[in-house]
Scaffold this motif. Structure first.
Motif, PDB file in Angstrom:
ATOM      1  N   PRO A  78       0.805  -1.230   0.000  1.00  0.00           N
ATOM      2  CA  PRO A  78       0.000   0.000   0.000  1.00  0.00           C
ATOM      3  C   PRO A  78       0.836   1.277   0.000  1.00  0.00           C
ATOM      4  CG  PRO A  78      -0.895  -1.587   1.560  1.00  0.00           C
ATOM      5  CD  PRO A  78       0.411  -2.137   1.101  1.00  0.00           C
ATOM      6  N   VAL A  79       2.032   1.216   0.584  1.00  0.00           N
ATOM      7  CA  VAL A  79       2.931   2.382   0.553  1.00  0.00           C
ATOM      8  C   VAL A  79       3.291   2.713  -0.886  1.00  0.00           C
ATOM      9  CG1 VAL A  79       5.183   3.270   1.261  1.00  0.00           C
ATOM     10  CG2 VAL A  79       3.852   1.844   2.833  1.00  0.00           C
ATOM     11  N   ALA A  80       3.645   1.679  -1.664  1.00  0.00           N
ATOM     12  CA  ALA A  80       3.985   1.901  -3.069  1.00  0.00           C
ATOM     13  C   ALA A  80       2.784   2.423  -3.857  1.00  0.00           C
ATOM     14  CB  ALA A  80       4.501   0.596  -3.681  1.00  0.00           C
ATOM     15  N   VAL A  81       1.602   1.903  -3.561  1.00  0.00           N
ATOM     16  CA  VAL A  81       0.390   2.349  -4.266  1.00  0.00           C
ATOM     17  C   VAL A  81       0.119   3.822  -3.974  1.00  0.00           C
ATOM     18  CG1 VAL A  81      -2.103   2.037  -4.457  1.00  0.00           C
ATOM     19  CG2 VAL A  81      -0.606   0.035  -4.310  1.00  0.00           C
ATOM     20  N   ASN A  82       0.254   4.223  -2.708  1.00  0.00           N
ATOM     21  CA  ASN A  82       0.042   5.634  -2.356  1.00  0.00           C
ATOM     22  C   ASN A  82       1.096   6.530  -2.994  1.00  0.00           C
ATOM     23  OD1 ASN A  82      -2.292   5.454  -0.704  1.00  0.00           O
ATOM     24  ND2 ASN A  82      -1.059   4.648   0.979  1.00  0.00           N
ATOM     25  N   TRP A  83       2.322   6.046  -3.057  1.00  0.00           N
ATOM     26  CA  TRP A  83       3.363   6.807  -3.757  1.00  0.00           C
ATOM     27  C   TRP A  83       2.983   6.991  -5.228  1.00  0.00           C
ATOM     28  CZ3 TRP A  83       8.333   3.865  -1.760  1.00  0.00           C
ATOM     29  CH2 TRP A  83       8.697   4.386  -0.523  1.00  0.00           C
ATOM     30  N   MET A  84       2.550   5.917  -5.865  1.00  0.00           N
ATOM     31  CA  MET A  84       2.222   5.992  -7.287  1.00  0.00           C
ATOM     32  C   MET A  84       1.102   6.994  -7.545  1.00  0.00           C
ATOM     33  SD  MET A  84       1.175   2.956  -9.969  1.00  0.00           S
ATOM     34  CE  MET A  84       2.777   2.160  -9.973  1.00  0.00           C
ATOM     35  N   GLY A  85       0.182   7.133  -6.596  1.00  0.00           N
ATOM     36  CA  GLY A  85      -0.891   8.115  -6.752  1.00  0.00           C
ATOM     37  C   GLY A  85      -0.446   9.545  -6.562  1.00  0.00           C
ATOM     38  N   GLY A  86       0.789   9.740  -6.071  1.00  0.00           N
ATOM     39  CA  GLY A  86       1.307  11.082  -5.850  1.00  0.00           C
ATOM     40  C   GLY A  86       1.633  11.380  -4.410  1.00  0.00           C
ATOM     41  N   GLY A  87       1.301  10.474  -3.509  1.00  0.00           N
ATOM     42  CA  GLY A  87       1.584  10.693  -2.089  1.00  0.00           C
ATOM     43  C   GLY A  87       0.341  11.151  -1.348  1.00  0.00           C
TER      44      GLY A  87
ATOM     45  N   ASN B  12      -1.449  14.823  -1.237  1.00  0.00           N
ATOM     46  CA  ASN B  12      -1.226  15.546  -2.489  1.00  0.00           C
ATOM     47  C   ASN B  12      -2.573  15.883  -3.127  1.00  0.00           C
ATOM     48  OD1 ASN B  12      -0.554  16.427  -5.064  1.00  0.00           O
ATOM     49  ND2 ASN B  12       1.063  14.910  -5.334  1.00  0.00           N
ATOM     50  N   PRO B  13      -2.848  17.161  -3.405  1.00  0.00           N
ATOM     51  CA  PRO B  13      -4.134  17.523  -4.022  1.00  0.00           C
ATOM     52  C   PRO B  13      -4.334  16.881  -5.399  1.00  0.00           C
ATOM     53  CG  PRO B  13      -2.627  19.398  -3.986  1.00  0.00           C
ATOM     54  CD  PRO B  13      -2.018  18.345  -3.135  1.00  0.00           C
ATOM     55  N   GLU B  14      -3.227  16.475  -6.035  1.00  0.00           N
ATOM     56  CA  GLU B  14      -3.312  15.825  -7.336  1.00  0.00           C
ATOM     57  C   GLU B  14      -3.268  14.305  -7.217  1.00  0.00           C
ATOM     58  OE1 GLU B  14      -3.771  17.465 -10.169  1.00  0.00           O
ATOM     59  OE2 GLU B  14      -3.864  19.325  -9.031  1.00  0.00           O
ATOM     60  N   PHE B  15      -3.547  13.792  -6.009  1.00  0.00           N
ATOM     61  CA  PHE B  15      -3.467  12.343  -5.793  1.00  0.00           C
ATOM     62  C   PHE B  15      -4.414  11.601  -6.733  1.00  0.00           C
ATOM     63  CE2 PHE B  15      -4.683   8.341  -3.844  1.00  0.00           C
ATOM     64  CZ  PHE B  15      -3.462   7.822  -3.462  1.00  0.00           C
ATOM     65  N   GLY B  16      -3.869  10.563  -7.391  1.00  0.00           N
ATOM     66  CA  GLY B  16      -4.673   9.750  -8.290  1.00  0.00           C
ATOM     67  C   GLY B  16      -4.878  10.349  -9.665  1.00  0.00           C
ATOM     68  N   SER B  17      -4.169  11.440  -9.970  1.00  0.00           N
ATOM     69  CA  SER B  17      -4.334  12.043 -11.292  1.00  0.00           C
ATOM     70  C   SER B  17      -3.757  11.121 -12.367  1.00  0.00           C
ATOM     71  CB  SER B  17      -3.614  13.399 -11.343  1.00  0.00           C
ATOM     72  OG  SER B  17      -2.206  13.222 -11.239  1.00  0.00           O
ATOM     73  N   ILE B  18      -4.251  11.284 -13.580  1.00  0.00           N
ATOM     74  CA  ILE B  18      -3.771  10.471 -14.695  1.00  0.00           C
ATOM     75  C   ILE B  18      -2.269  10.655 -14.877  1.00  0.00           C
ATOM     76  CG2 ILE B  18      -3.917  10.089 -17.179  1.00  0.00           C
ATOM     77  CD1 ILE B  18      -6.321   9.083 -15.633  1.00  0.00           C
ATOM     78  N   THR B  19      -1.786  11.871 -14.673  1.00  0.00           N
ATOM     79  CA  THR B  19      -0.357  12.134 -14.846  1.00  0.00           C
ATOM     80  C   THR B  19       0.481  11.336 -13.866  1.00  0.00           C
ATOM     81  OG1 THR B  19      -0.863  14.386 -15.582  1.00  0.00           O
ATOM     82  CG2 THR B  19       1.406  13.932 -14.905  1.00  0.00           C
TER      83      THR B  19
ATOM     84  N   GLY C 187       3.957   6.661 -12.746  1.00  0.00           N
ATOM     85  CA  GLY C 187       4.284   5.459 -11.979  1.00  0.00           C
ATOM     86  C   GLY C 187       4.320   4.218 -12.859  1.00  0.00           C
ATOM     87  N   VAL C 188       3.344   4.104 -13.769  1.00  0.00           N
ATOM     88  CA  VAL C 188       3.303   2.951 -14.675  1.00  0.00           C
ATOM     89  C   VAL C 188       4.519   2.963 -15.597  1.00  0.00           C
ATOM     90  CG1 VAL C 188       2.049   1.879 -16.586  1.00  0.00           C
ATOM     91  CG2 VAL C 188       0.798   2.714 -14.577  1.00  0.00           C
ATOM     92  N   ALA C 189       4.900   4.141 -16.089  1.00  0.00           N
ATOM     93  CA  ALA C 189       6.070   4.243 -16.971  1.00  0.00           C
ATOM     94  C   ALA C 189       7.332   3.791 -16.245  1.00  0.00           C
ATOM     95  CB  ALA C 189       6.227   5.677 -17.460  1.00  0.00           C
TER      96      ALA C 189
END
Length: 448
Positions: free
Chosen positions: A138-147, A150-157, A162-164
């Protein structure tokens, strides 16, 4: 021992993988204590400097201190809640007084606590390693979302970044040969950061503001204050830390093919205690093994403890040169998350591999694994599940790794008795059968 250029590259890879976790605790404590920005920078540099010293103690060791295994050391998150509680009720010197005494306690009880190694047969160690991986994912998943936050958490960017990074890590691991393949995580972090620069996510503003050189000053906040209640709460934290360190040590031992017995575990725990005492003197915090780097060892297959010792040297340099530390801190969370998926998933895979060597027929091992993993998942599924518990109990229960590990040990004692012998030999009928075949004079390989 590997050539110096490769050792530096592998060591830097470890530092980049653990850096976010290393600086998180100083940031949280500084915010909770409303410290000015210059004190925050001082806490971060002191933490990195002490991380380096602690890692050298653990990897190289001297005398009866240090396990001499590739364990990178960092601040334990189990200490955050009690430290905030102590700091808000008292002050920073009281926090450091409690840390110093708790470190001394850990150092002194290490040889006694290490006797519990007999309570960690393969079914328990495999379960704990799996639990560590599950609780880190879950730590890695939250990082991938932006932390988190982060107001931009879960953004497509963020997710695309993270996927790249994840794809770069996988392709490098698959098609890279030798040295390049082993640097899959480092290459993913570097190229992911470059991509982040082009999309405007990476921010290097703090690099320009940071000082070039900073000297760690002992007892910067004042001489330590020793409060009994604060000391007791921190000792409880260190007991939890010893359980987690035991699991991490055994996990690393499984990966590098080194048996962790009572003597080795005592040396590892002494290093934790001494590092924690040093942390109290240098305005830092309690130290333990960083589980995320266990996964990195499994991914890269580079098992040299001297590589992790190089990580310790790099951390010391980062602690002395804040501008370098600020550069590393500029790696976006989404990039770390992409690499973290591979690292933490590898810990799960290592645990499953260990469990593959365990017998599950005609015994209670399957139930042991099921319940232990289930208990460890409670704080992941419901973070506020234990909010009504006493603060001391929350320290244990809110850490899925600690709660699951303790449950695995207790169930093993209930189901299998004490130590390796009962687990490995199976049920009473099997033991009687082997005794009978020996009595009848059958060849040794028959009953094996």
């Amino acid at each position: 021992m590997v050539p110096l250029p490769q050792m530096f590259a592998y060591g830097l890879q470890h530092v980049l993988a653990m850096y976010a976790g290393a600086v998180a605790v100083p940031i949280i404590i500084a915010q909770a204590m409303h410290l000015p920005i210059e004190d925050l920078i001082r806490l971060i540099t002191a933490d990195l400097f002490t991380c380096g010293i602690a890692t050298l103690l653990q990897t190289l060791g001297f005398g009866y201190i240090g396990g001499r295994i590739p364990l990178i050391q960092g601040v334990t998150f189990a200490s955050v809640g009690p430290m905030i509680m102590i700091g808000t009720q008292h002050d920073m010197p009281t926090i450091y007084g409690a840390i110093i005494v708790a470190g001394l306690f850990t150092f002194l009880v290490a040889p006694f606590f290490s006797r519990l190694i007999r309570l960690f047969p393969p079914v328990v160690t495999g379960t704990i390693i799996t639990i560590i991986g599950i609780n880190l994912l879950p730590v890695a998943v939250n990082w991938m979302g932006g932390g988190i936050g982060n107001p931009e958490f879960g953004s497509i960017t963020n997710i695309a970044l993270g996927v790249a990074t994840f794809v770069i890590v996988v392709l490098t691991y698959r098609f890279g040969k030798g040295f390049i393949g082993n640097l899959a995580i480092l290459i993913g972090l570097i190229l992911g950061t470059v991509i982040a620069m082009f999309v405007g996510i990476t921010n290097f503003d703090e690099v320009g503001k940071a000082q070039w050189i900073s000297v760690v000053q002992p007892f910067y906040f004042g001489l330590p204050v020793f409060d009994v209640a604060s000391i007791i709460s921190m000792i409880i934290v260190m007991l939890v830390v010893m359980v987690e360190t035991t699991g991490d040590s055994i996990a690393v031992g499984e990966i590098v093919d080194k048996k962790i017995g009572q003597k080795e575990l005592a040396a590892v725990l002494r290093a934790d205690g001494l590092s924690t005492m040093i942390g109290g003197v240098l305005n830092s915090f309690p130290y333990t093994a960083f589980a995320q780097n266990v996964g990195l060892i499994a991914v890269t297959r580079v098992k040299s403890r001297f590589v992790v010792a190089m990580s310790g040297i790099i951390l010391i340099v980062l602690g002395l040169f804040p501008k370098l530390a600020a550069i590393v801190a500029s790696i976006p969370n989404a990039v770390l998350g992409g690499a973290g998926i591979a690292m933490f998933g590898m810990i799960c895979a290592s645990g499953i591999r260990s469990l593959g060597k365990v017998r599950f027929d005609n015994n209670y091992n399957l139930m042991l694994v099921a319940i232990s993993i289930g208990v460890s998942m409670i704080p992941l599924a419901a973070p506020h599940f234990y909010d009504q518990f006493p603060s001391g109990a929350q320290i244990i229960c809110k850490s899925g790794i600690t709660a699951g590990s303790i449950m695995a040990v207790i169930l093993n004692m209930l189901f299998n008795g004490f130590g390796y012998k009962t687990v490995n030999e199976g049920n009473a009928a099997a033991r009687k059968y082997r005794h009978f075949t020996r009595f009848k004079g059958y060849p040794k390989h028959f009953y094996q």
